[in-house]
Design an enzyme around this catalytic site. Structure first.
Site, PDB file in Angstrom:
ATOM      1  N   LYS A 190       0.844  -1.195   0.000  1.00 27.16           N
ATOM      2  CA  LYS A 190       0.000   0.000   0.000  1.00 27.16           C
ATOM      3  C   LYS A 190       0.876   1.241   0.000  1.00 27.16           C
ATOM      4  O   LYS A 190       1.597   1.498   0.966  1.00 27.16           O
ATOM      5  CB  LYS A 190      -0.926   0.048   1.216  1.00 27.16           C
ATOM      6  CG  LYS A 190      -1.979   1.179   1.084  1.00 27.16           C
ATOM      7  CD  LYS A 190      -2.547   1.624   2.396  1.00 27.16           C
ATOM      8  CE  LYS A 190      -1.713   2.651   3.092  1.00 27.16           C
ATOM      9  NZ  LYS A 190      -1.744   3.997   2.431  1.00 27.16           N
ATOM     10  N   CYS A 227      13.467  10.447   7.545  1.00 26.91           N
ATOM     11  CA  CYS A 227      13.410   9.922   8.911  1.00 26.91           C
ATOM     12  C   CYS A 227      14.736  10.100   9.636  1.00 26.91           C
ATOM     13  O   CYS A 227      14.765  10.333  10.847  1.00 26.91           O
ATOM     14  CB  CYS A 227      13.034   8.441   8.895  1.00 26.91           C
ATOM     15  SG  CYS A 227      11.386   8.105   8.260  1.00 26.91           S
ATOM     16  N   GLU A 283       9.916  15.085  16.146  1.00 31.08           N
ATOM     17  CA  GLU A 283      10.303  15.005  14.739  1.00 31.08           C
ATOM     18  C   GLU A 283       9.484  16.019  13.940  1.00 31.08           C
ATOM     19  O   GLU A 283       8.255  15.933  13.885  1.00 31.08           O
ATOM     20  CB  GLU A 283      10.081  13.600  14.189  1.00 31.08           C
ATOM     21  CG  GLU A 283      10.573  13.447  12.770  1.00 31.08           C
ATOM     22  CD  GLU A 283      10.395  12.041  12.241  1.00 31.08           C
ATOM     23  OE1 GLU A 283      11.267  11.573  11.492  1.00 31.08           O
ATOM     24  OE2 GLU A 283       9.364  11.416  12.554  1.00 31.08           O
TER      25      GLU A 283
END
Length: 481
Positions: free
Chosen positions: A182, A290, A387
């Site tokens: 996905k 990330c 983050e």
């Protein structure tokens, strides 16, 4: 400073983008069982590119059933035969790299220089690399007869859509598993184009299936009872939810989640080189990385000199059209992500940090954010702990290596870190003490398909890339030893 004439890449190079897309199940494109459709937009213009299907539980059932049906034939092929398909996919990716690079930039917002020079070469390299492993699994160190798990459910993020697909699909296929993938709801187009590549390569029907949709589709896929392996790259909260969802099942799980990397500069570092590494660490891909070096830890004695050089360098960064080959920083991927970046940057100011950004004219349409620097940051500030996933750098200082280690490790994340010093002994001393899955020395954001990547703590577990990337797709318990 040089004046750059526009050097635009043609959007037409992306090929035809259909007005609407269904799912790719059993080797062909099919309509969704539901009527709901989502839209993907060009983040640089806010123009709708295409509609795509919102996957339902029935769609996921069909995709998993197709993957299960294909598993027996695919897993029984000799590794050398599976390798031929992966080699073929890699070559087709190379042949169509311009088309894929332009399509990725249009759908994601990242500069064409990055998709062309970083993403696409790495996509092909991963398929080449794992094609080479397909007939050598007996010698990978996992026993004499490693076996595939079965059907792998793979959910990928929007920051590196095609590269994250390659990171997951290539080792899964090499080890004999079949896949239901996905893509992210804001960047489905290159995954759907990859489905065409699978057909062009003659991949057997059902070996790779692609179901589009938002988080509801992803949750239905990871929860499906006939899935043997779940691989997820994305945010820590979603990763935590997936871990809870599959707890108590026999599903194997690997997670690559968020990060808050420390980029540590010592007083003996080559400062010009370090500045380039800092810029690459936080402003590459608009900070949508990330492992971005979003915390700069600089030794006090060189703080002023380094920051002066860094601000001069930031003043040369070009923000604008992702399809212009001169662009350094493209568009933020979505309105929601822009709102998140804006909120956290405002929190930094409210908490007393000093904000600085170079003067630059932003386009009138699209989602944009200037490269931003915060000084006077403490470890308690939100911008130092959360983050941001955008082009925002927080600067902290240290005096001793021990203090640098303590501050670098003072985070719930543990994905990556960078060290800048001329002393090899200091690099090794620091690397042994940093709780990060990847530690770069005098460089940053360097990736290679032969090298494992992954994190500690809230950055997830499991490794992707290298020989280590095979293990999550092999049934070690069933080995004949």
């Amino acid at each position: 400073m040089f004046e750059y004439a526009p050097a635009p890449e043609s959007p037409a190079a992306a090929g035809e983008i259909a007005t609407s897309y269904g799912h790719f199940i059993g080797g062909r494109f099919v309509d969704s069982s539901g009527s709901e459709a989502l839209k993907t937009v060009n983040p640089a213009t806010e123009q709708v590119l295409a509609e795509f299907a919102q996957g339902t539980e029935e769609d996921v059932d069909r995709a998993v059933a197709a993957a299960r049906k294909a598993f027996a034939g695919w897993s029984s092929l000799p590794g050398s035969e599976r390798a031929k398909y992966l080699f073929r996919i890699a070559r087709i990716v190379q042949e169509r790299s311009r088309e894929l690079a332009v399509l990725e930039s249009i759908d994601n917002g990242k500069p064409i220089r990055e998709t062309r020079d970083v993403d696409l070469p790495l996509v092909a390299a991963h398929f080449f690399y794992y094609a080479g492993w397909a007939d050598k699994l007996d010698f990978a160190g996992f026993g004499p007869n490693p076996r595939p798990l079965g059907v792998a459910a793979q959910v990928i993020p929007w920051n590196f859509p095609l590269l994250m697909l390659a990171w997951k699909v290539a080792p899964a296929l090499a080890t004999g598993n079949t896949v239901v993938l996905k893509p992210a709801e804001t960047t489905p187009l290159t995954a759907l184009r990859f489905a065409e590549i699978c057909r062009q390569a003659g991949l057997p029907d059902g070996v790779v299936n692609i179901v589009t949709g938002d988080g509801r589709t992803g949750a239905a896929l990871t929860a499906h009872p006939d899935v043997n392996k779940v691989a997820f790259t994305g945010s820590t909260p979603v990763g935590r939810a997936i871990a809870k969802q599959i707890a108590g099942t026999r599903k194997r799980l690997s997670l690559e989640l968020g990060g808050k990397a420390a980029n540590i500069v010592f007083d003996d570092a080559p400062l010009d080189q370090a500045v380039e590494g800092i810029v690459n660490g936080i402003f590459f891909n608009q900070g949508h990385v990330c492992c971005a070096g979003s915390r700069l830890l600089v030794q006090e004695s060189v703080q002023d000199e380094l920051l002066d050089a860094l601000k001069r360098r930031m003043g040369t960064l070009r923000v604008g059209d992702p399809l212009d080959k001169n662009t350094d920083i493209g568009a933020i991927n979505s309105a929601a992500q822009l709102a998140r970046i804006t909120e956290l940057a405002a929190a930094g100011e409210q908490e007393g940090a000093e904000r600085w950004a170079p003067e630059c004219e932003l386009p009138g349409a699209g989602y944009w954010f200037r490269p931003t620097l915060f000084t006077g940051v403490s470890q308690a500030h939100r911008i130092a702990r959360e983050e941001i996933f955008g082009p925002v750098l927080s600067v902290l200082t240290f005096r001793t290596p021990a203090e640098a280690v303590e501050k670098a490790n003072n985070t719930p994340f543990g994905l990556s870190a960078g060290i800048w010093t001329e002393k090899g002994s200091r690099i090794l001393w620091m690397a042994n003490r940093l709780r990060a899955g990847v530690v770069w020395a005098n460089t940053f954001n360097k990736f290679d398909p032969t090298s494992p990547f992954g994190g500690y703590k809230e950055s997830g577990y499991g490794r992707e890339g290298g020989r280590h990337g095979l293990e999550p797709y092999l049934n070690v318990e069933a080995l004949d030893v």
